[in-house]
Design an enzyme around this catalytic site. Structure first.
Site, mmCIF file in Angstrom:
data_model
loop_
_atom_site.group_PDB
_atom_site.id
_atom_site.type_symbol
_atom_site.label_atom_id
_atom_site.label_comp_id
_atom_site.label_asym_id
_atom_site.label_seq_id
_atom_site.Cartn_x
_atom_site.Cartn_y
_atom_site.Cartn_z
ATOM 1 N N THR A 1 0.721 -1.199 -0.099
ATOM 2 C CA THR A 1 0.055 -0.002 0.122
ATOM 3 C C THR A 1 0.696 1.231 -0.003
ATOM 4 O O THR A 1 0.509 2.165 -0.620
ATOM 5 C CB THR A 1 -1.063 0.037 1.315
ATOM 6 O OG1 THR A 1 -1.656 -1.106 1.305
ATOM 7 C CG2 THR A 1 -1.749 1.318 1.418
ATOM 8 N N ASP B 1 -0.499 -7.238 4.784
ATOM 9 C CA ASP B 1 -1.473 -8.678 4.569
ATOM 10 C C ASP B 1 -0.474 -9.623 5.625
ATOM 11 O O ASP B 1 -0.760 -10.338 6.259
ATOM 12 C CB ASP B 1 -1.809 -9.092 3.696
ATOM 13 C CG ASP B 1 -3.321 -8.235 3.281
ATOM 14 O OD1 ASP B 1 -3.811 -7.525 4.158
ATOM 15 O OD2 ASP B 1 -3.879 -8.235 2.118
ATOM 16 N N THR C 1 2.312 -10.338 14.888
ATOM 17 C CA THR C 1 1.275 -10.668 14.142
ATOM 18 C C THR C 1 0.163 -9.284 13.817
ATOM 19 O O THR C 1 0.078 -8.601 14.386
ATOM 20 C CB THR C 1 0.243 -11.784 15.124
ATOM 21 O OG1 THR C 1 -0.584 -12.494 14.253
ATOM 22 C CG2 THR C 1 -0.336 -11.087 16.212
ATOM 23 N N CYS D 1 -5.542 -18.456 20.532
ATOM 24 C CA CYS D 1 -5.508 -17.407 21.168
ATOM 25 C C CYS D 1 -4.594 -16.477 20.534
ATOM 26 O O CYS D 1 -3.591 -16.580 20.120
ATOM 27 C CB CYS D 1 -5.529 -17.623 22.916
ATOM 28 S SG CYS D 1 -6.526 -18.669 23.438
#
Length: 358
Positions: free
Chosen positions: A15, A95, A166, A280
């Protein structure tokens, strides 16, 4: 005034350098546009900023199209220029940024220079972009006197260990988090760094920098869900699969029906390495204190401790490349802390807790 550092920027795509070509608001990759935009940023030419050189990849890559072959291309790019530059920036789509940063952390062995992976949620051309401050800050980090000798992600003022990161938010500026490891640094009015958390700089004569390969092995990830059948699991584990990241419930729990466990054991006996990580957001796997986890261990599943799925998956790719015919060694190495990607013991977790937000 400190000597100017020389920084290499690998612009892979994403982007940050996109352009609204027809005024509709739909942005697309545009060759040469990022360099053009950066040339119009006077902050980057301040005397206190480093020199930089941008190498634009051709073609520009959308991060959702990234493959292990692309990880190798980026790693080899850094290797080729390692002696020419003081620090390296990889501009990348958001991503799969955590996958690339994790993979690079395993491939770039004995780093003694700064490698930062970054990008943006909004293109640099936009009036309210997050890219502008990110570019200024990561170049300032690269100009610092002491290097950060590991692969990091810098996003929204936070400096994170790459293989602990993450993507936590799809459409917020706080795109990346490090759920199981403290921030390496944070940029506010001043740049705060936790140097005691940095990996040690290797002694070059004893541990020279190396770039190790990753091949596109038969690796997969499977997120468990209530009602998952042993038949479905069996299909996923069929040859030619070599390794599986099993995203389990809670602290590493999975269905304990005999058929389900039997499928796992049979795959393990065929040489498939199955790694247990929690689905989790934060926490660690415990295959000792809970019966469900202990049954997985008896079936041959190894613990991934507190690794992210991204780190576990890229680590499997890496280890199967290094040890293609040694299942036991791959299983042992998956449970070993190679690049700061996991915390295996409770004492270490407690010592890190003081850095983590409450």
């Amino acid at each position: 005034m400190p000597e100017k550092k020389n920084v290499y920027i690998a612009y892979t795509g994403g982007t940050i350098g996109m352009k609204d070509v027809d005024g509709t608001g739909v942005c697309v990759p545009s060759s040469g546009y990022l360099q053009q935009q950066m040339n119009n940023m006077p902050e980057l030419f301040d005397s206190r900023m480093p020199n930089y050189h941008i190498h634009e990849y051709n073609p520009l890559l959308e991060s959702f199209n990234m493959t292990p072959e692309n990880w190798v291309t980026i790693a080899e790019d850094i290797k080729t220029r390692y002696d020419q530059y003081d620090a390296f920036i990889v501009l990348h789509g958001t991503d799969t940024m955590a996958f690339t940063a994790s993979a690079l952390s395993f491939m770039l062995e004995n780093l003694d220079k700064t490698v930062i992976v970054s990008g943006s949620q909004i293109p640099l051309e936009s009036a309210r972009t997050d890219a502008r401050l990110q570019l200024i800050t990561i170049l300032k980090i690269c100009q610092a006197e002491k290097p950060i000798p590991e692969v990091t992600i810098f996003f929204n003022s936070k400096l994170l260990r790459g293989n602990r990161s993450t993507k936590a938010h799809a459409d917020r500026f706080v795109a990346y988090e490090s759920p199981n490891f403290p921030l390496l640094g944070e940029a506010g009015i001043n740049m705060k760094v936790n140097r005691e958390l940095f990996r040690d700089i290797p002694i070059s004569a004893c541990s020279p920098f190396r770039c190790l390969k990753i091949t596109n092995s038969a690796i997969a990830a499977l997120r468990l869900f209530p009602g998952i059948s042993s038949e479905l699991l069996g299909k996923v584990l069929e040859p030619p699969l070599q390794g599986l990241v099993l995203e389990t419930f809670g602290v590493g729990n999975a269905p304990c029906e005999r058929d389900f466990l039997q499928v796992l054991k049979q795959a393990n006996d065929r040489g498939v390495v199955i790694v247990n990580v929690t689905q989790c957001f934060s926490g660690t796997v415990n295959q000792v204190d809970y019966a469900a986890g202990a049954r997985l261990a008896q079936a041959g599943v190894v613990t991934g401790y507190d690794m992210t799925c991204e780190a576990a998956l890229t680590k499997l790719f890496f280890l199967f490349t290094q040890y293609p015919n040694d299942q036991d060694l791959v299983k042992d190495k998956m449970q070993e802390n190679l690049r700061g990607e996991l915390t295996a013991d409770e004492k270490s977790r407690r010592s890190l807790a003081r850095y983590l937000p409450v």
